[in-house]
Scaffold this active site. Sequence first.
Site, PDB file in Angstrom:
ATOM      1  N   SER A  18      30.879  38.998  44.419  1.00  0.00           N
ATOM      2  CA  SER A  18      32.212  39.391  43.914  1.00  0.00           C
ATOM      3  C   SER A  18      31.987  39.798  42.272  1.00  0.00           C
ATOM      4  O   SER A  18      31.887  39.196  41.239  1.00  0.00           O
ATOM      5  CB  SER A  18      33.077  38.266  43.335  1.00  0.00           C
ATOM      6  OG  SER A  18      33.347  37.228  44.316  1.00  0.00           O
ATOM      7  N   ASP A  33      43.195  42.227  41.963  1.00  0.00           N
ATOM      8  CA  ASP A  33      42.233  41.590  41.579  1.00  0.00           C
ATOM      9  C   ASP A  33      40.651  42.605  40.816  1.00  0.00           C
ATOM     10  O   ASP A  33      39.877  41.701  40.473  1.00  0.00           O
ATOM     11  CB  ASP A  33      41.408  41.110  43.209  1.00  0.00           C
ATOM     12  CG  ASP A  33      39.850  39.732  42.970  1.00  0.00           C
ATOM     13  OD1 ASP A  33      40.588  39.039  41.997  1.00  0.00           O
ATOM     14  OD2 ASP A  33      39.128  40.048  43.607  1.00  0.00           O
ATOM     15  N   HIS A  74      39.518  37.216  39.870  1.00  0.00           N
ATOM     16  CA  HIS A  74      39.300  35.710  40.038  1.00  0.00           C
ATOM     17  C   HIS A  74      37.666  35.360  39.528  1.00  0.00           C
ATOM     18  O   HIS A  74      37.650  33.830  39.821  1.00  0.00           O
ATOM     19  CB  HIS A  74      39.339  35.413  41.721  1.00  0.00           C
ATOM     20  CG  HIS A  74      38.119  36.069  42.407  1.00  0.00           C
ATOM     21  ND1 HIS A  74      38.129  37.605  43.316  1.00  0.00           N
ATOM     22  CD2 HIS A  74      36.943  35.219  42.912  1.00  0.00           C
ATOM     23  CE1 HIS A  74      36.591  37.156  43.629  1.00  0.00           C
ATOM     24  NE2 HIS A  74      35.998  36.757  43.355  1.00  0.00           N
TER      25      HIS A  74
END
Length: 297
Positions: free
Chosen positions: A145, A68, A32
């Site tokens: 992230s 992810d 992402h």
Amino acid sequence: MVRLDVVGPQGRRGSGSGVIVSPDGLIVTNHHVVAAAAARAPGVRLAVTTADGLRLGARVVGADPDTDLALVRVDENVLLPSAALGDSRRLRRGQLVVAIGNPLGFESTVTAGVVSALGRSLRASNGRLVDDLIQTDAALNPGNSGGPLVASHGEVVGIATAIIQGAQGICFAIAANTVKHVLGELVRHGRVRRAFIGIAAAQTALPARLRHLAGVAQESAVMIAGVDPGSPAAEAGIVAGDVVLAIDGVPVTGADELVRVLTGERIGRALAIELLRGGERRTVPVVPLERPGRTAA
């Protein structure tokens, strides 16, 4: 650890963190974080900034939205310091870990915490179910992230992936063993082709009494939380609450091992799945399909 910026015609479109896993410039991050660059959107480029301020161009080598994860390679011919991916199966609840990243634009920030739980499953905002997550209370914020979760012995044991907004100290990282499997597939094939049997599952501990009664040596296995209607698992009679002990004789002690066993080579080939149901062991044959763009294993 590096900072990743996705830059488009209208300026920066997002940023996150990444971990250099090979000295020649291979970087692992979240899908992402680099989704726009992975989709080859017009005018979008990827920029990497190392901890010592070196700025480099980069491109997405491969991505796996189901976990992810994405693999990025720098464009320049450079030699970079790299981190080792550890064995996440050795983690225990209460173990100390640190998270490193660029939260809210503050570069190279370190937070500390403990491993709160193992083998978690989390459904992402697009409906994707990511299995075998490490839950930690090390503070994570937007920008963390793709950054590393590091154990006290210095190895990367997870890749930060998600937080629960409004919760105190509930953050998640993708286990390093899952990361190693996905990266190997991306390097070899550029994508991750998987078999699909139609279950949602999480790691579970097997109490000593149950192991003795069932004649099981392993201390953990995989508990089935749900079965997709019409899936290979449903057709084989597998139900929620069953515990998967082994597949084709290979012990399954965690969700990461279940993911590794269900590889592309298993598609269309009958598997012998050993289950524990009501304290009794049984074996059922299951023929996996190729995994569609869905959320179960």
